[in-house]
Design an enzyme around this catalytic site. Structure first.
Site, PDB file in Angstrom:
ATOM      1  N   HIS A 165       0.861  -1.187   0.000  1.00 48.79           N
ATOM      2  CA  HIS A 165       0.000   0.000   0.000  1.00 48.79           C
ATOM      3  C   HIS A 165       0.899   1.238   0.000  1.00 48.79           C
ATOM      4  CE1 HIS A 165      -3.585   2.359   0.591  1.00 48.79           C
ATOM      5  NE2 HIS A 165      -2.987   3.000   1.582  1.00 48.79           N
ATOM      6  N   ASP A 222       1.141   5.192  -0.384  1.00 48.96           N
ATOM      7  CA  ASP A 222       0.418   6.465  -0.419  1.00 48.96           C
ATOM      8  C   ASP A 222       1.141   7.484  -1.288  1.00 48.96           C
ATOM      9  OD1 ASP A 222      -1.940   6.280   1.344  1.00 48.96           O
ATOM     10  OD2 ASP A 222      -0.454   5.713   2.853  1.00 48.96           O
ATOM     11  N   ASP A 241      -8.404   1.830   1.245  1.00 46.44           N
ATOM     12  CA  ASP A 241      -8.044   2.784   2.301  1.00 46.44           C
ATOM     13  C   ASP A 241      -8.861   4.065   2.364  1.00 46.44           C
ATOM     14  OD1 ASP A 241      -6.451   3.156   4.585  1.00 46.44           O
ATOM     15  OD2 ASP A 241      -5.060   4.452   3.501  1.00 46.44           O
ATOM     16  N   HIS A 285      -6.285   9.615  -1.452  1.00 45.58           N
ATOM     17  CA  HIS A 285      -7.085   9.634  -0.217  1.00 45.58           C
ATOM     18  C   HIS A 285      -6.370  10.279   0.973  1.00 45.58           C
ATOM     19  CE1 HIS A 285      -5.080   5.652  -0.351  1.00 45.58           C
ATOM     20  NE2 HIS A 285      -4.898   5.853   0.938  1.00 45.58           N
TER      21      HIS A 285
END
Length: 1000
Positions: A22, A24, A137, A406
Site C-alpha cells: 500500500h 500512499d 483505504d 485519499h
C-alpha cells in the site's frame, strides 16, 4: 485441491494470498522521498523475484509510483520482464488510476480524470485494461464509485473502510459481499459485485503468538530518508525455519479459518502486505514460499490449501461458484467511524485552502482542454507547438489526478506534502494559463507585446490605469450570463465589447483592499466561446454604475430582543432578503415569484475540541470529536450595504464583542440583476455568499449555521461526488452524535419541507450536518493541535492558521423551481468563466474577419440544460482503438515513440437528472454529434468507448453476477450502440466517444 464450482458443502478452504504494497501518493512523505526510501525498490525487487518463481504473484495499484519507476528507474530487462509477467497473469494492475482516490470529498470529474490518466498509460504501454478495484483505504465508500468502475468495464469492486458496527454486523451475517446497484437510474445496467474486506482489512495480521516481532513482514519497516546500507530494517519478522514453520503455519491457518467464517464461499482472500511493504521482495517471497509449501503438504491436516493469487484470481473463483447474491441499493457507506468516539468526519473540511485550490485547478484544466481542442481543430497550421502545448496540459492533468489521493484533497497529509500538492497544482495552472494566453495571441494574430497574464483565481492583481483588454472564456456547453470581477485602480470606468458597444458594469469599493476597486462586468457568452472586452478609465461619460455604500452602526446582538423590529429590505427580481437592523443579521428571504417567505437567520459558531489525549477524545486531520455544542463567535455585527443597479452586496463583519478592533469572520452576500435584454434567470436565482474565516484559535472548528422555519424533520440531503444525491436522516447514537451526523458535501446539500427547498451549492468540499429541525450547518475551517504521539511523529496535527474564502450559492424556492436551476447553477459555480487580461499598448489588435463576434472560430457548442459536456479534450494517446491491433503492436515491440496523436478527440456527455426527478428534464435526450460538433469541423467517425476510453463498448462484456433479479450468471452489455452519430442519452448516463474529423 479446489472444490468443484457450486459444490454446496464448504469442504477444504482455499486461501488466495494476494501480495501487495500500500503506497500512499503523499500523506506523510512526499512522492520524491517515498521513491527514494522504498517505492522504486518495490517494483525493482518484486519484478526480479517474480521471475525467480513461477508460482509467485503481485498486484500493482496506484500508477503514479509505477510510472515514475517505469520512466526513470526501470532497466530494459525490468521492462521486458514486466511485459512477460503481465502476459502470464502473475503481475496484475488493479484500479489502474494514478492514485487510489478519496471517495468523500472528490468530484466524479476528477475521479474520471485520474482513472483515465492511469488507464491510458497502461493501455498504451501494455495493452492491459484493469478489471478489478482495490479501494482499501479511502475513509468511507461512496455509491458513485461502483458506477464509475462499472462504466470503466470492471467486473468486481473491493472496499474496506466502513462503519465499525456495520462491519461487525455484516461479518456476523455473512453479508460482506453483494451486488451493488450504486445508481438508482442506471440500476442493474451498471451494477457491480462488491466485496467488503473483513476486520483485518488490507494488512496481514501481525501478531504472532510465538514471537515478539510482527509476523509475515520479513522485510521489516521502511526507513526514511535513506534505505539502510546493510539492508537491515527495523522489526523484520523471524525467518521461517524448521523449528518454527509449524507455528507459522498454524497462525496463518487459524486466521484463514477465522475469516472464512464471515463469507459465503470457501474462497478466502488473504491480503499479504501493508503500507510500504515489499521493498525487499526477496526475503518476503523466500519465506512465504516455504510456508505455503508446508501448508499445502499438510492440507488434509489443516483443511486449507493456499496459493499465490491476484485479485482477479480470487474474484474468478467466487464468480465460478455461481452463487446467488443479495442486491444493495444506492445507499453509500458514509460517514465512517472506527469506534464510538472516532468519527472520520473532520477531513470533510480539513485544509480548506487546498480543497479550494484543487477544485480551481480542476476547473482551469477543464477549460484549458476544450480551448486547446477547439484551437487545434480550427487552426490546422499554428504558430504554437502542439506537443509543447500538450505537455503543459499534461502537467496539470498529473497534478489534479495526484491530489485526488485519499490523503491529498482530504487534508490528512503533513504540511510538507500539502506543499508538494500545492506546488504541483500551481505549476500546472501556470502552464495552462500560459497556453490559453498564447492561443488567444495566436488567434488574434497580435504581436507579442508583453505577457498576457491571467487572473484565474487571483484577484489581488489590480489593473494599472491604462486601457486593458479582458478576455473571458466560457468552458460550459451552455450560453451563460454572469458577472466576472476584475480589480481596477479607478472608480470611473467604461467597458466596451469587440464592436465598441458599451457593456453593463458596476464598480465599487473593494471588500478586501483599500487601494483597489471591484469592477463587475456583465458577460453573456455562448457555449465554449470567448468574448473580448476593453476596460478603460473614463473621464467624461462613463458606462459603469458606481455602487453606493451605506454603513450601519455595529450592533450588540445580545440585547436585540428588547427592541421593536426594524427590517431593511434588499431586493432583486427573484428574492427579497430582510435584515434585522437591531442585530444586522439576516431575518428572512422571500421567493418573489411564488411569494414564499422563509424565516432564515445565519450565524458563525465554533466547536471547541480537546487536544489532550489524557482528557478524552481528540479532533485531528481525520476525526471530529466536539466537546459540547457549538458556541457563537460574535456578540456584535457591523453591516455595510453597497447597492447599484446591477448588484447589491451586503457586507457583514462579526466581532467577538462591541469594542473589538479585529474581526475573524465576515460574510459578503451578493444579489444580481441583469438588465432588459439579457437572460438573467440563473443569475437572479442565486444568492451568492462569500465567507472570510480565520485565522482561528487552536482547537476550534468553524461552522456557518443557517436556521429556518422549514419543517424538515432534521432530514438532510447531500451529494455523492457531484454525481447523485443521498438522503441523510438524523441518527441518534449513545456517543458522539454530533460528529456521526456530519456528511461530506462535495458540491450540493439541501433541506426542504412539503413546499420549499433551501439548496446550498459549494465550490469546494465541506462537512455538513442538520443538528436541528429546519437547520443546516456547514463546517468552513478547522485549526487543531493534539499531543497524540502518532500525530506528532508524523506532523499530522492540522495547525492550519490560514484565512479561507469559501463561496456558497443559496437557491430558495419550490422544488420545481430549484430542480430547474440547481444542476446548471452547480456547474456554473464549478466552471466559472476563465478571465485573462493584458494591456493594449499602441495600436489596437486587428481582429480577423471571422472573429468579429469573437466566438472561438466556428459555431458554439450548445447542449440542452439537462446534458453536460463532461469532457472535450485531445488526450494524445498513441494507442490503436482496435484491441487486437493494439495488442499485436505491443507484442511486436512496435509501440511508437513518436508524436502524440492529435487527431483523436475525447468527448463525454453526461445526463444530469435521475429518472423521475423532473417531468421534463429527466427525459432521455437525442443528440446529433455531427451537428453538436460542427464548429470543430466535419465529423467523419464516432467510436463509443468505455468511461476511460480503453474498451470499444460493443466488445465490452462485463460479468453478470447471479442475484434475485437475475437468476443466471452471464455477461452484460453496457449501452445501446450509437447509430450514425445520433445518440440517445438516458438519465444519469455518462457516454464516452472518440471522435475523428475530416482532413485528419
Amino acid at each position: 485441491l479446489s472444490l468443484l464450482p457450486g459444490a454446496g458443502g464448504r469442504g477444504d478452504l482455499r486461501a488466495f494470498v494476494v501480495a501487495h504494497s500500500h503506497m500512499d501518493v503523499g500523506w506523510v512523505y512526499t512522492v520524491q522521498e517515498s521513491m527514494h526510501a522504498y517505492a522504486a525498490n518495490v517494483y525493482t525487487s518484486v519484478v526480479e523475484e517474480l521471475m525467480k518463481g513461477k508460482q509467485r504473484k503481485f498486484i500493482v495499484v496506484e500508477q503514479e509510483f509505477f510510472r515514475l519507476w517505469w520512466d526513470a528507474v526501470a532497466t530494459d530487462t525490468n521492462k521486458q520482464h514486466v511485459h512477460q509477467l503481465l502476459q502470464e497473469g502473475r503481475l496484475e494492475f488493479v484500479i489502474g488510476g494514478q492514485v487510489m482516490h478519496d471517495e468523500a470529498v472528490t468530484l466524479i470529474d476528477d475521479q474520471i480524470l485520474q482513472l483515465t490518466e492511469g488507464h491510458g498509460f497502461l493501455y498504451e504501454t501494455f495493452g492491459i485494461r484493469p478489471q478489478f478495484s482495490w479501494q482499501v483505504d479511502p475513509f468511507g465508500a461512496s455509491a458513485t464509485t461502483p458506477t464509475l468502475f462499472a462504466l470503466s468495464g470492471f467486473n468486481a469492486h473491493l472496499i474496506s473502510r466502513i462503519d465499525y458496527d456495520l462491519k461487525t454486523d455484516m461479518q456476523k451475517n455473512k453479508k460482506l459481499q453483494f451486488v451493488w446497484q450504486g445508481s438508482p437510474s442506471l440500476s442493474e445496467r451498471q451494477e457491480i459485485f462488491t466485496h467488503v474486506m473483513d476486520q483485518y482489512s488490507y494488512c496481514t495480521p501481525s501478531q504472532l503468538p510465538f514471537s515478539n516481532r510482527s509476523g509475515f513482514y520479513w522485510n521489516g519497516i521502511a526507513v526514511f530518508p535513506d534505505p539502510p546500507k546493510d539492508g537491515v530494517y527495523p522489526n523484520m519478522s523471524l525467518p521461517v525455519t524448521d523449528a518454527n514453520i509449524h507455528l507459522y503455519a498454524q497462525t496463518m491457518v487459524e486466521n484463514i479459518k477465522e475469516r472464512a467464517a464471515w463469507f459465503q464461499t470457501s474462497d478466502v482472500l488473504w491480503p499479504w502486505g501493508c503500507d510500504k511493504q515489499f521493498f525487499n521482495a526477496s526475503v518476503q517471497y523466500s519465506n512465504m514460499d516455504l510456508l505455503l509449501d508446508y501448508i499445502n503438504k499438510h492440507s488434509e491436516e489443516f483443511g486449507v490449501t493456499v496459493q499465490y493469487a491476484t485479485v482477479g484470481d480470487y474474484f474468478h473463483a467466487v464468480y465460478r461458484r455461481n452463487f446467488t447474491w443479495e442486491i444493495r441499493d444506492s445507499q453509500d457507506f458514509l460517514p465512517y467511524s472506527t469506534e464510538p468516539f472516532q468519527a472520520w468526519t473532520g477531513f470533510y473540511t480539513s485544509r480548506s485552502m487546498l480543497k479550494g485550490i484543487a477544485r480551481k485547478a480542476s476547473s482551469l484544466l477543464y477549460a484549458g482542454e476544450s480551448f486547446f481542442t477547439l484551437y487545434v481543430r480550427t487552426h490546422p497550421t499554428t504558430s504554437i507547438c502542439k506537443c509543447e502545448a500538450l505537455k503543459q496540459l499534461q502537467s496539470l492533468r498529473w497534478a489534479v489526478s495526484e491530489v485526488q489521493h485519499h490523503d491529498g484533497i482530504t487534508g490528512t497529509e503533513s504540511p510538507k506534502v500539502e506543499d508538494m500538492y500545492m506546488n504541483n497544482l500551481m505549476y500546472g495552472m501556470v502552464n495552462v494559463k500560459k497556453l490559453m494566453a498564447s492561443i488567444i495571441f495566436d488567434m488574434n494574430s497580435v504581436k507579442k507585446n508583453g505577457d498576457v497574464y491571467s487572473s484565474v483565481y487571483n484577484k489581488d492583481s489590480g489593473m494599472p490605469g491604462v486601457e486593458q483588454y479582458v478576455v473571458v472564456y466560457n468552458p460550459l456547453a451552455w450560453n451563460i450570463t454572469t458577472f466576472v470581477m476584475v480589480s481596477v485602480s479607478h472608480l470611473e470606468m467604461s467597458v466596451y465589447d469587440e464592436l465598441g458597444h458599451s457593456i453593463p458594469a458596476q464598480v465599487q469599493s473593494s471588500v478586501e483592499s483599500n487601494s483597489t476597486y471591484d469592477l463587475y462586468i456583465l458577460v453573456s457568452i455562448s457555449g465554449l466561446s470567448y468574448r473580448k472586452y476593453s476596460v478603460k478609465p473614463s473621464h467624461d461619460k462613463q458606462s459603469a454604475f458606481v455602487g453606493k455604500s451605506v454603513k450601519y452602526k455595529r450592533k450588540d446582538i445580545t440585547y436585540a430582543g428588547q427592541q421593536s423590529q426594524q427590517l431593511l429590505p434588499v431586493i432583486n427580481n427573484c428574492y427579497q432578503i430582510l435584515f434585522d437592523q437591531n442585530t444586522n443579521l439576516m431575518h428572512s428571504i422571500t421567493e418573489r415569484e411564488t411569494n414564499l417567505t422563509v424565516q432564515l437567520t445565519q450565524e458563525f459558531l465554533e466547536y471547541h475540541v480537546n487536544g489532550d489525549i489524557r482528557k478524552g477524545p481528540i479532533s485531528d486531520n481525520y476525526l471530529f470529536a466536539p466537546n459540547a455544542s457549538a458556541v457563537p463567535v460574535s456578540k456584535a455585527v457591523e453591516l455595510e450595504v453597497v447597492s447599484g443597479s446591477l448588484m447589491t452586496e451586503i457586507r457583514q463583519y462579526f466581532y467577538s464583542n462591541a469594542t473589538a478592533e479585529e474581526y475573524v469572520y465576515a460574510a459578503y452576500t451578493r444579489m444580481y440583476t441583469a438588465p432588459e435584454g439579457y437572460d438573467g434567470k440563473l443569475l437572479c436565482h442565486r444568492i451568492e455568499q462569500e465567507y472570510r474565516v480565520g485565522p482561528l484559535e487552536l482547537n476550534r472548528e468553524a461552522i456557518l449555521r443557517t436556521n429556518t422555519n422549514l419543517n424538515t424533520r432534521q432530514l438532510l440531503y447531500t451529494d455523492n461526488n457531484g454525481y447523485q444525491i443521498q438522503k441523510r436522516p438524523f441518527k441518534a447514537y449513545v456517543n458522539n452524535t454530533v460528529a456521526r451526523n456530519y456528511y461530506p458535501m462535495a458540491q450540493t446539500a439541501y433541506i426542504e419541507d412539503n413546499t420549499t427547498r433551501l439548496m446550498l451549492l459549494a465550490e469546494r468540499a465541506h462537512g455538513v450536518s442538520s443538528q436541528g429541525n429546519g437547520q443546516v450547518e456547514v463546517m468552513l475551517h478547522r485549526r487543531l493541535w493534539n499531543n497524540l504521539q502518532w500525530d506528532l511523529n508524523y506532523n499530522l496535527t492540522l495547525n492550519d492558521s490560514s484565512v479561507v474564502h469559501p463561496v456558497i450559492w443559496l437557491i430558495l424556492g419550490p422544488q420545481a423551481v430549484t430542480n430547474a436551476f440547481y444542476q446548471t447553477s452547480r456547474l456554473a459555480l464549478e466552471h466559472r468563466p476563465v478571465v485573462m487580461f493584458g494591456e493594449l499598448s499602441g495600436d489596437k489588435p486587428k481582429l480577423p474577419g471571422q472573429l468579429q463576434q469573437n466566438e472561438v472560430p466556428g459555431s458554439p457548442v450548445t447542449l440542452p440544460p439537462n446534458l453536460h459536456l463532461q469532457t472535450l479534450s485531445i488526450p494524445g494517446w498513441k494507442y490503436s482503438s482496435d484491441h487486437a491491433e493494439q495488442v499485436h503492436s505491443i507484442h511486436m515491440g512496435k509501440q511508437k515513440q513518436g508524436d502524440a496523436d492529435f487527431s483523436r478527440v475525447l468527448l463525454r456527455i453526461r445526463h444530469l437528472y435521475e429518472v423521475g426527478e423532473d417531468p421534463v428534464l429527466s427525459q432521455p435526450v437525442m443528440v446529433n454529434l455531427k451537428s453538436l460538433l460542427k464548429g470543430l469541423g466535419t465529423v467523419m467517425l464516432v467510436e463509443e468507448r468505455s468511461l476511460t476510453g480503453t474498451w470499444d463498448v460493443n466488445a465490452l462484456k462485463r460479468w453478470k453476477w447471479r442475484n434475485a433479479q437475475y437468476p443466471s450468471k452471464g455477461f452484460s452489455n453496457s449501452t445501446e450502440a450509437s447509430e450514425n452519430c445520433m445518440v440517445t442519452v438516458h438519465p444519469m448516463e455518462i457516454r464516452t466517444f472518440f471522435v475523428y474529423f475530416q482532413g485528419q
